[in-house]
Motif scaffolding. Structure first.
Motif, PDB file in Angstrom:
ATOM      1  N   MET A   1       0.830  -1.211   0.000  1.00 42.32           N
ATOM      2  CA  MET A   1       0.000   0.000   0.000  1.00 42.32           C
ATOM      3  C   MET A   1       0.862   1.258   0.000  1.00 42.32           C
ATOM      4  O   MET A   1       0.512   2.260  -0.629  1.00 42.32           O
ATOM      5  N   ARG A   2       1.987   1.171   0.685  1.00 39.06           N
ATOM      6  CA  ARG A   2       2.914   2.303   0.649  1.00 39.06           C
ATOM      7  C   ARG A   2       3.417   2.532  -0.765  1.00 39.06           C
ATOM      8  O   ARG A   2       3.493   3.673  -1.236  1.00 39.06           O
ATOM      9  N   SER A   3       3.765   1.441  -1.453  1.00 34.66           N
ATOM     10  CA  SER A   3       4.233   1.557  -2.834  1.00 34.66           C
ATOM     11  C   SER A   3       3.148   2.138  -3.721  1.00 34.66           C
ATOM     12  O   SER A   3       3.412   2.983  -4.592  1.00 34.66           O
ATOM     13  N   LEU A   4       1.906   1.716  -3.505  1.00 37.74           N
ATOM     14  CA  LEU A   4       0.784   2.226  -4.291  1.00 37.74           C
ATOM     15  C   LEU A   4       0.608   3.720  -4.073  1.00 37.74           C
ATOM     16  O   LEU A   4       0.304   4.472  -5.006  1.00 37.74           O
ATOM     17  N   TYR A   5       0.810   4.169  -2.849  1.00 34.00           N
ATOM     18  CA  TYR A   5       0.669   5.595  -2.575  1.00 34.00           C
ATOM     19  C   TYR A   5       1.828   6.400  -3.155  1.00 34.00           C
ATOM     20  O   TYR A   5       1.642   7.496  -3.700  1.00 34.00           O
TER      21      TYR A   5
ATOM     22  N   TYR B   1     -14.748 -10.775   9.040  1.00 37.32           N
ATOM     23  CA  TYR B   1     -15.293  -9.587   8.394  1.00 37.32           C
ATOM     24  C   TYR B   1     -14.465  -8.353   8.752  1.00 37.32           C
ATOM     25  O   TYR B   1     -14.289  -7.439   7.926  1.00 37.32           O
ATOM     26  N   SER B   2     -13.950  -8.328   9.974  1.00 42.17           N
ATOM     27  CA  SER B   2     -13.136  -7.175  10.393  1.00 42.17           C
ATOM     28  C   SER B   2     -11.847  -7.101   9.586  1.00 42.17           C
ATOM     29  O   SER B   2     -11.408  -6.013   9.176  1.00 42.17           O
ATOM     30  N   LEU B   3     -11.223  -8.266   9.354  1.00 40.96           N
ATOM     31  CA  LEU B   3      -9.982  -8.265   8.584  1.00 40.96           C
ATOM     32  C   LEU B   3     -10.226  -7.849   7.139  1.00 40.96           C
ATOM     33  O   LEU B   3      -9.495  -7.028   6.583  1.00 40.96           O
ATOM     34  N   TYR B   4     -11.269  -8.424   6.519  1.00 40.35           N
ATOM     35  CA  TYR B   4     -11.590  -8.023   5.146  1.00 40.35           C
ATOM     36  C   TYR B   4     -11.976  -6.547   5.086  1.00 40.35           C
ATOM     37  O   TYR B   4     -11.567  -5.809   4.184  1.00 40.35           O
ATOM     38  N   GLY B   5     -12.766  -6.138   6.054  1.00 38.10           N
ATOM     39  CA  GLY B   5     -13.178  -4.732   6.080  1.00 38.10           C
ATOM     40  C   GLY B   5     -12.004  -3.802   6.317  1.00 38.10           C
ATOM     41  O   GLY B   5     -11.907  -2.724   5.713  1.00 38.10           O
ATOM     42  N   GLY B   6     -11.089  -4.208   7.217  1.00 36.33           N
ATOM     43  CA  GLY B   6      -9.908  -3.381   7.456  1.00 36.33           C
ATOM     44  C   GLY B   6      -9.038  -3.257   6.228  1.00 36.33           C
ATOM     45  O   GLY B   6      -8.512  -2.176   5.919  1.00 36.33           O
ATOM     46  N   PHE B   7      -8.894  -4.376   5.499  1.00 37.11           N
ATOM     47  CA  PHE B   7      -8.093  -4.341   4.272  1.00 37.11           C
ATOM     48  C   PHE B   7      -8.739  -3.431   3.233  1.00 37.11           C
ATOM     49  O   PHE B   7      -8.071  -2.598   2.611  1.00 37.11           O
ATOM     50  N   ALA B   8     -10.060  -3.598   3.030  1.00 34.66           N
ATOM     51  CA  ALA B   8     -10.756  -2.749   2.061  1.00 34.66           C
ATOM     52  C   ALA B   8     -10.702  -1.289   2.488  1.00 34.66           C
ATOM     53  O   ALA B   8     -10.505  -0.384   1.655  1.00 34.66           O
ATOM     54  N   GLY B   9     -10.854  -1.048   3.793  1.00 36.12           N
ATOM     55  CA  GLY B   9     -10.795   0.326   4.277  1.00 36.12           C
ATOM     56  C   GLY B   9      -9.432   0.953   4.065  1.00 36.12           C
ATOM     57  O   GLY B   9      -9.320   2.126   3.693  1.00 36.12           O
TER      58      GLY B   9
ATOM     59  N   ALA C   1       3.769  -3.315 -12.206  1.00 34.67           N
ATOM     60  CA  ALA C   1       2.346  -3.505 -11.921  1.00 34.67           C
ATOM     61  C   ALA C   1       2.104  -4.892 -11.322  1.00 34.67           C
ATOM     62  O   ALA C   1       1.297  -5.039 -10.394  1.00 34.67           O
ATOM     63  N   MET C   2       2.815  -5.919 -11.821  1.00 26.32           N
ATOM     64  CA  MET C   2       2.638  -7.264 -11.291  1.00 26.32           C
ATOM     65  C   MET C   2       3.064  -7.348  -9.832  1.00 26.32           C
ATOM     66  O   MET C   2       2.423  -8.029  -9.020  1.00 26.32           O
ATOM     67  N   GLN C   3       4.149  -6.652  -9.477  1.00 27.51           N
ATOM     68  CA  GLN C   3       4.571  -6.656  -8.079  1.00 27.51           C
ATOM     69  C   GLN C   3       3.490  -6.075  -7.174  1.00 27.51           C
ATOM     70  O   GLN C   3       3.184  -6.619  -6.113  1.00 27.51           O
ATOM     71  N   VAL C   4       2.908  -4.948  -7.595  1.00 28.49           N
ATOM     72  CA  VAL C   4       1.866  -4.304  -6.788  1.00 28.49           C
ATOM     73  C   VAL C   4       0.623  -5.193  -6.711  1.00 28.49           C
ATOM     74  O   VAL C   4       0.046  -5.401  -5.628  1.00 28.49           O
ATOM     75  N   ILE C   5       0.197  -5.743  -7.860  1.00 20.88           N
ATOM     76  CA  ILE C   5      -1.025  -6.556  -7.890  1.00 20.88           C
ATOM     77  C   ILE C   5      -0.855  -7.817  -7.040  1.00 20.88           C
ATOM     78  O   ILE C   5      -1.733  -8.173  -6.245  1.00 20.88           O
ATOM     79  N   LEU C   6       0.279  -8.508  -7.202  1.00 18.70           N
ATOM     80  CA  LEU C   6       0.504  -9.714  -6.406  1.00 18.70           C
ATOM     81  C   LEU C   6       0.561  -9.385  -4.924  1.00 18.70           C
ATOM     82  O   LEU C   6       0.070 -10.150  -4.080  1.00 18.70           O
ATOM     83  N   GLY C   7       1.170  -8.251  -4.580  1.00 20.97           N
ATOM     84  CA  GLY C   7       1.227  -7.858  -3.179  1.00 20.97           C
ATOM     85  C   GLY C   7      -0.153  -7.621  -2.589  1.00 20.97           C
ATOM     86  O   GLY C   7      -0.433  -7.991  -1.441  1.00 20.97           O
ATOM     87  N   LEU C   8      -1.052  -7.006  -3.382  1.00 18.85           N
ATOM     88  CA  LEU C   8      -2.409  -6.744  -2.894  1.00 18.85           C
ATOM     89  C   LEU C   8      -3.250  -8.018  -2.821  1.00 18.85           C
ATOM     90  O   LEU C   8      -4.196  -8.100  -2.037  1.00 18.85           O
ATOM     91  N   LEU C   9      -2.914  -9.022  -3.632  1.00 14.01           N
ATOM     92  CA  LEU C   9      -3.660 -10.278  -3.600  1.00 14.01           C
ATOM     93  C   LEU C   9      -3.366 -11.112  -2.352  1.00 14.01           C
ATOM     94  O   LEU C   9      -4.198 -11.914  -1.930  1.00 14.01           O
ATOM     95  N   ILE C  10      -2.185 -10.916  -1.784  1.00 11.92           N
ATOM     96  CA  ILE C  10      -1.765 -11.783  -0.671  1.00 11.92           C
ATOM     97  C   ILE C  10      -2.748 -11.747   0.501  1.00 11.92           C
ATOM     98  O   ILE C  10      -3.196 -12.814   0.965  1.00 11.92           O
ATOM     99  N   PRO C  11      -3.143 -10.567   1.030  1.00 14.44           N
ATOM    100  CA  PRO C  11      -4.103 -10.590   2.145  1.00 14.44           C
ATOM    101  C   PRO C  11      -5.428 -11.256   1.774  1.00 14.44           C
ATOM    102  O   PRO C  11      -6.009 -11.987   2.578  1.00 14.44           O
ATOM    103  N   LEU C  12      -5.913 -11.008   0.552  1.00 12.42           N
ATOM    104  CA  LEU C  12      -7.184 -11.601   0.142  1.00 12.42           C
ATOM    105  C   LEU C  12      -7.111 -13.125   0.136  1.00 12.42           C
ATOM    106  O   LEU C  12      -8.108 -13.807   0.423  1.00 12.42           O
ATOM    107  N   LEU C  13      -5.951 -13.675  -0.175  1.00 11.41           N
ATOM    108  CA  LEU C  13      -5.813 -15.117  -0.285  1.00 11.41           C
ATOM    109  C   LEU C  13      -5.565 -15.799   1.065  1.00 11.41           C
ATOM    110  O   LEU C  13      -5.831 -16.995   1.201  1.00 11.41           O
ATOM    111  N   ILE C  14      -5.030 -15.084   2.050  1.00  8.06           N
ATOM    112  CA  ILE C  14      -4.649 -15.765   3.299  1.00  8.06           C
ATOM    113  C   ILE C  14      -5.524 -15.383   4.498  1.00  8.06           C
ATOM    114  O   ILE C  14      -5.394 -16.017   5.554  1.00  8.06           O
TER     115      ILE C  14
END
Length: 492
Positions: free
Chosen positions: A1-5, A161-169, A17-30
């Protein structure tokens, strides 16, 4: 997220772009895995076990197992990409790369094979297995009422839900901060002008590289804009006085390449006023390479040895010969040179007419490179003598070669255009080696070697003649050693 900002523009090469996308996928997958294991076991008062996890992922919820397998590959690939682009400019990396690649492939493969093997064992023995008794109540946790279990399950769901919500937030906050920054900067823009008349308006704080990408202007940046290479460097022709001074990382890179005043790294230069720049490594227009792509192979400065070899008086030798005979003779000569270079651990770079250029030290130490270059020269001389004996009745005069050898720093990389792109070397060291081959002809000598090469090779120079020669573009003369044909065998 720091890199994205920190990215001022989302226009970036595919690799970034692949580095950023793969990094953002990690929380969603685990997140599901974390909730279903550690969090659930803690909240429900269960005892964690390896068997319980594998049984859940392989038998009870195979889709969760598939998701975990994908997560393993995504996380490992994300890490490997980062490590590769972090280490690829280290001198030792290309020697270690085959071993590291083997490790990078084997580790996830073996992990997945272990998971699958354990899952098949548990599937074939669903009641009892050698792995234990699965999930059990933790000590003191037995006897929960149905209401208590339901309440704890609700807590587990709330945690997910809190973890998913925190990530989305957090993602929403990042994009909100980017939007706020963009609104503030729109009212305070600067112009960056390029040599072909292009002008890109960007907010203050953008780097020159980001301006190029935003304006669709081809601009090399092999390291991805991290200041680790110098391929994005520009010459500032207007507005240099108002620029911020280089940071330590940029200054170190500029010092390493001996940059002239006014040269800056486009990825690290954040102008606060209008400037005009000239990219010093501007790529040629090639519709097959997308703007901002990183598909170039960057040059690396290496200490290498270079050998030039040429046939002396070749024109006179071929005046009365048929074209077929000339081609036959040249091919025999080229085979001798090529085999000698390969046997000595070198790389045949190119043939130029009846001359050849070879590189030594692309892997290994400079000392070994110098010894190998001298060894190749000795083999060439010996094999040319054999060819002369073989063709004694065919040649009006014996073949004689002139060889020049020099060592030092050179830029090594894949250069050329389209399909005609090969690994080669350029720089002052190459020019000096070529000049020494010419000196060998002028002195009627077989081999002329520069003093730095002889010293690095550790060769005995007691019986060798030496002299100083002037080299165009050099203030100081260069001492060279002249190796006659009869002494060349000592270097094999």
């Amino acid at each position: 997220m720091r890199s994205l900002y920190l990215h001022r523009t989302l226009v970036m090469p595919m690799r970034e772009a692949m580095q950023v996308i793969l990094g953002l996928l990690i929380p969603l997958l685990i997140i599901d895995h974390v909730i279903a294991t550690r969090v659930r076991f803690e909240m429900m008062g269960l005892q964690d076990s390896y068997e319980a996890i594998i049984r859940t992922l392989w038998i009870e919820s195979p889709m969760s197992g598939l998701r975990q397998s994908i997560a393993l590959i995504v996380i490992w690939a994300h890490g490997c990409i980062g490590v590769h682009f972090w280490l690829r400019y280290r001198d030792w990396y290309y020697r270690a790369a085959p071993i590291l690649l083997t490790f990078a492939i084997l580790l996830p493969v073996l992990a997945l094979l272990g998971f699958a093997d354990t899952g098949r064992i548990l599937e074939s023995e669903p009641v009892q297995s050698s792995y234990g008794s699965g999930s059990t109540r933790a000590s003191g946790s037995a006897g929960y009422s149905h209401g208590t279990v339901e309440a704890r399950m609700q807590r587990v769901q709330m945690a997910k839900y809190s973890l998913y919500g925190g990530f989305a937030g957090a993602l929403m906050i990042v994009f909100a901060m980017r939007t706020g920054r963009s609104w503030r900067e729109r009212a305070n823009q600067i112009e960056i002008r390029y040599p072909e008349g292009e002008t890109v308006r960007v907010p203050r704080g953008f780097s020159v590289l980001e301006a190029s990408r935003l304006g669709g202007i081809p601009h090399y940046a092999v390291c991805g804009g991290k200041g680790r290479c110098s391929t994005c460097r520009v010459q500032v022709v207007e507005g240099a006085a108002a620029l911020p001074p280089p940071e330590s990382m940029e200054q170190a890179t500029l010092n390493r390449i001996g940059a002239d005043p006014g040269v800056r790294l486009a990825c690290q230069l954040h102008p606060m006023s209008n400037i005009s720049v000239v990219p010093l490594l501007a790529p040629s227009i090639d519709t097959t390479v997308p703007v901002g792509s990183q598909q170039t192979n960057p040059g690396r400065e290496q200490e290498i040895a270079i050998l030039f070899c040429d046939i002396r008086s070749f024109t006179m030798l071929t005046e009365a010969r048929l074209p077929y005979d000339i081609v036959f003779l040249l091919n025999r000569y080229f085979a001798i040179v090529g085999q000698a270079v390969e046997r000595s651990g070198g790389r045949l770079d190119k043939f130029i007419g009846d001359g050849a250029m070879a590189l030594f030290g692309l892997s290994g130490s400079p000392e070994e490179a110098c010894r190998n270059a001298l060894k190749a020269a000795a083999i060439i001389i010996r094999e040319i003598e054999r060819l002369n004996d073989e063709l004694a009745g065919e040649l009006s005069a014996p073949l004689r070669v002139a060889i020049g050898i020099h060592s030092g720093p050179a830029i090594v990389g894949r250069m050329g255009y389209g399909s005609v792109k090969n690994l080669t070397a350029i720089g002052d060291t190459v020019n000096v080696a070529s000049r020494l081959e010419t000196v060998a002809k002028e002195l009627d000598a077989t081999v002329v070697v520069s003093e730095p090469t002889i010293v690095l090779a550790g060769s005995n120079t007691d019986e060798l003649e030496s002299q100083e020669i002037a080299i165009r573009g050099r203030a100081e003369p260069l001492r060279v050693y002249i190796i006659p044909q009869e002494l060349s065998a000592r270097f094999t």
